[in-house]
Design an enzyme around this catalytic site. Structure first.
Site, PDB file in Angstrom:
ATOM      1  N   ARG A  55      -6.591   2.884  -1.386  1.00 51.94           N
ATOM      2  CA  ARG A  55      -5.380   3.237  -2.151  1.00 51.94           C
ATOM      3  C   ARG A  55      -4.298   3.893  -1.295  1.00 51.94           C
ATOM      4  NH1 ARG A  55      -8.765   4.682  -7.561  1.00 51.94           N
ATOM      5  NH2 ARG A  55      -8.510   2.645  -8.526  1.00 51.94           N
TER       6      ARG A  55
ATOM      7  N   VAL B 283      -1.285  -2.738  -8.885  1.00 51.25           N
ATOM      8  CA  VAL B 283      -2.504  -3.160  -8.154  1.00 51.25           C
ATOM      9  C   VAL B 283      -3.404  -1.989  -7.757  1.00 51.25           C
ATOM     10  CG1 VAL B 283      -1.726  -5.375  -7.209  1.00 51.25           C
ATOM     11  CG2 VAL B 283      -1.200  -3.249  -5.995  1.00 51.25           C
ATOM     12  N   GLU B 284      -4.649  -2.345  -7.488  1.00 49.19           N
ATOM     13  CA  GLU B 284      -5.705  -1.371  -7.113  1.00 49.19           C
ATOM     14  C   GLU B 284      -5.788  -0.227  -8.120  1.00 49.19           C
ATOM     15  OE1 GLU B 284      -6.552  -0.406  -3.122  1.00 49.19           O
ATOM     16  OE2 GLU B 284      -5.797  -2.305  -2.357  1.00 49.19           O
ATOM     17  N   GLY B 285      -5.666  -0.597  -9.386  1.00 54.31           N
ATOM     18  CA  GLY B 285      -5.684   0.387 -10.465  1.00 54.31           C
ATOM     19  C   GLY B 285      -4.261   0.768 -10.814  1.00 54.31           C
TER      20      GLY B 285
END
Ligand SMILES: Cc1cc2nc3c(=O)[nH]c(=O)nc-3n(C[C@H](O)[C@H](O)[C@H](O)COP(=O)(O)OP(=O)(O)OC[C@H]3O[C@@H](n4cnc5c(N)ncnc54)[C@H](O)[C@@H]3O)c2cc1C
Length: 379
Positions: free
Chosen positions: A242, A362-364
């Site tokens: 992240r 993205v990525e959560g």
């Protein structure tokens, strides 16, 4: 904590910055609109060691820590976030092997990933399982020395060019998170089909595809860790990657601000450059403050990950959420400073603005980052 970068990190920043300005910047607009990423640039990134930067030297990588990788990625994202996404998404795909692979798996795959021989994609998201990973429907059924994989994934970045997937599926459908397992799956295994390539709002330089797994047989040797480790692997992967999405936001925001400042010095209204108007000066000051705060938070998060400290989950989420929210705000303001022209496709502010939006998802999503942060606070 202050961040005094080492001489090596400063040298790397300059080297990547030069490559970004000389080779990448002239192609940035074309990459965004053509929908393809040029192999030629990937070749150059391999030669410069950018693709292999984060992997251990024993696998042929550059051995860079996350802080160093972040410094390098900001330079790429400033001029072309599509380019930063090539090594960033490669690292996302490889991270499950880095965090849980055994020596044999690392030797077999990381040595090819670090040298650019293999591209790898991270296949977690499904049509009915986005934020709620535990609701995934993909299955992995043990059959002697193999597993049989079935399922549908979507929005998988670079799936169409991947040689290998990090694939997540349930080995125990009666369980939620604890029933998920993670596998390394080679693209040429029979039963894998690449489906629709999404028509995205921005970031067209990287593909996002559906991937279907239909009775795909993989050897047990390709299971990462133990059965049931998949959720832990996915979360640890995201904790470590992240900050890279976050630094992509910092780069985008810095690139947009730099452009807006230059533009404001040359555009004249009411008989003077628009940079002389205090209303715009204060906007620029706010943008610069927010970007610097983001950068420092990413450096902090990366350092915490590099030191393997317990707060890496919370700081990874904080950096991703804060820096990408700032990127959205700053790119909106940069477009505003460039006025009507800023809204036109000939001007980079339009591209920065569209790209910033994706980073909040993205990525959560940034709502999920807040869920992670609050979860840690209330533990
Ligand atoms: C271009 C692109 C590339 C991607 N690349 C990859 C990839 O390479 N690999 C991969 O596996 N995935 C990838 N993804 C998937 C991405 O990670 C998901 O889109 C993201 O996690 C959100 O899932 P979703 O789209 O299903 O949204 P949903 O989960 O359906 O969320 C919809 C909305 O509800 C909100 N929401 C959901 N749950 C909560 C909650 N508990 N509290 C508050 N709000 C909530 C969300 O924040 C969002 O606003 C990619 C997505 C895109 C768009």
């Amino acid at each position: 904590m202050t961040y005094n970068l080492t001489e090596d990190q400063e040298t790397l920043r300059k080297t990547i910055g030069r490559f970004a300005n000389e080779k990448v910047s002239p192609l940035a607009e074309e990459i965004e609109h053509s929908g393809d990423y040029p192999d030629e640039l990937i070749g150059m990134m391999n030669e410069l060691g950018i693709m292999g930067l984060p992997y251990e030297e024993k696998y042929g990588g550059g051995g860079a820590d996350l802080l160093t990788m972040s410094i390098a990625m900001e330079e790429l994202a400033k001029v072309c976030a599509n380019t930063a996404m090539v090594p960033i998404t490669q690292e996302l795909g490889a991270m499950p092997i880095v965090v849980m692979g055994n020596e044999e798996q690392k030797e077999k795959y990381l040595s090819k990933i670090a040298t650019g021989e293999y591209r790898i994609a991270f296949a977690l998201t499904e049509p009915d399982a986005g934020s709620d990973v535990a609701s995934m429907k993909s299955t992995a059924v043990r059959d002697g020395d193999n597993y049989i994989l079935n399922g549908a994934k979507r929005f998988i970045s670079y799936a169409d060019v991947a040689d290998v997937f990090s694939f997540f599926a349930k080995t125990d459908i009666s369980q939620g998170n604890n029933g998920i397992s993670s596998f390394i799956v080679e693209r040429n295994t029979p039963g894998i089909t690449i489906g629709k390539k999404e028509n995205k709002m921005g970031f067209k330089g990287f593909s996002s595809c559906e991937v279907f797994f239909d009775n795909v047989v993989v050897p047990k040797a390709n299971l990462l860790g133990e059965e049931g480790d998949g959720f832990k692997i996915a979360m640890e992967t995201l904790d470590k990657t992240r900050p890279l999405v976050a630094i992509c936001g910092v780069g985008l925001a810095q690139g947009a601000l730099d452009y807006a400042i230059d533009y404001s010095k040359t555009r004249t209204q009411f008989g003077k450059p628009i940079s002389r108007f205090q209303g715009l000066q204060w906007m620029m000051a706010d943008m610069a403050m927010q970007i610097e705060a983001s950068r420092q938070l990413v450096y902090k998060a990366a350092t915490v990950v590099d030191r393997n400290e317990t707060k890496s989950s919370m700081l990874g989420a904080m950096s991703k959420c804060f820096a990408t929210d700032v990127a959205m705000k700053v790119t909106t303001d940069a477009l505003q400073i460039v006025g009507g022209s800023g809204y036109m496709k000939e001007y980079p502010t339009e591209r920065y603005f569209r790209q910033a939006k994706l980073l909040q998802i993205v990525e959560g999503t940034n709502q999920i980052q807040r869920v992670v942060i609050a979860g840690q606070l209330l533990k």
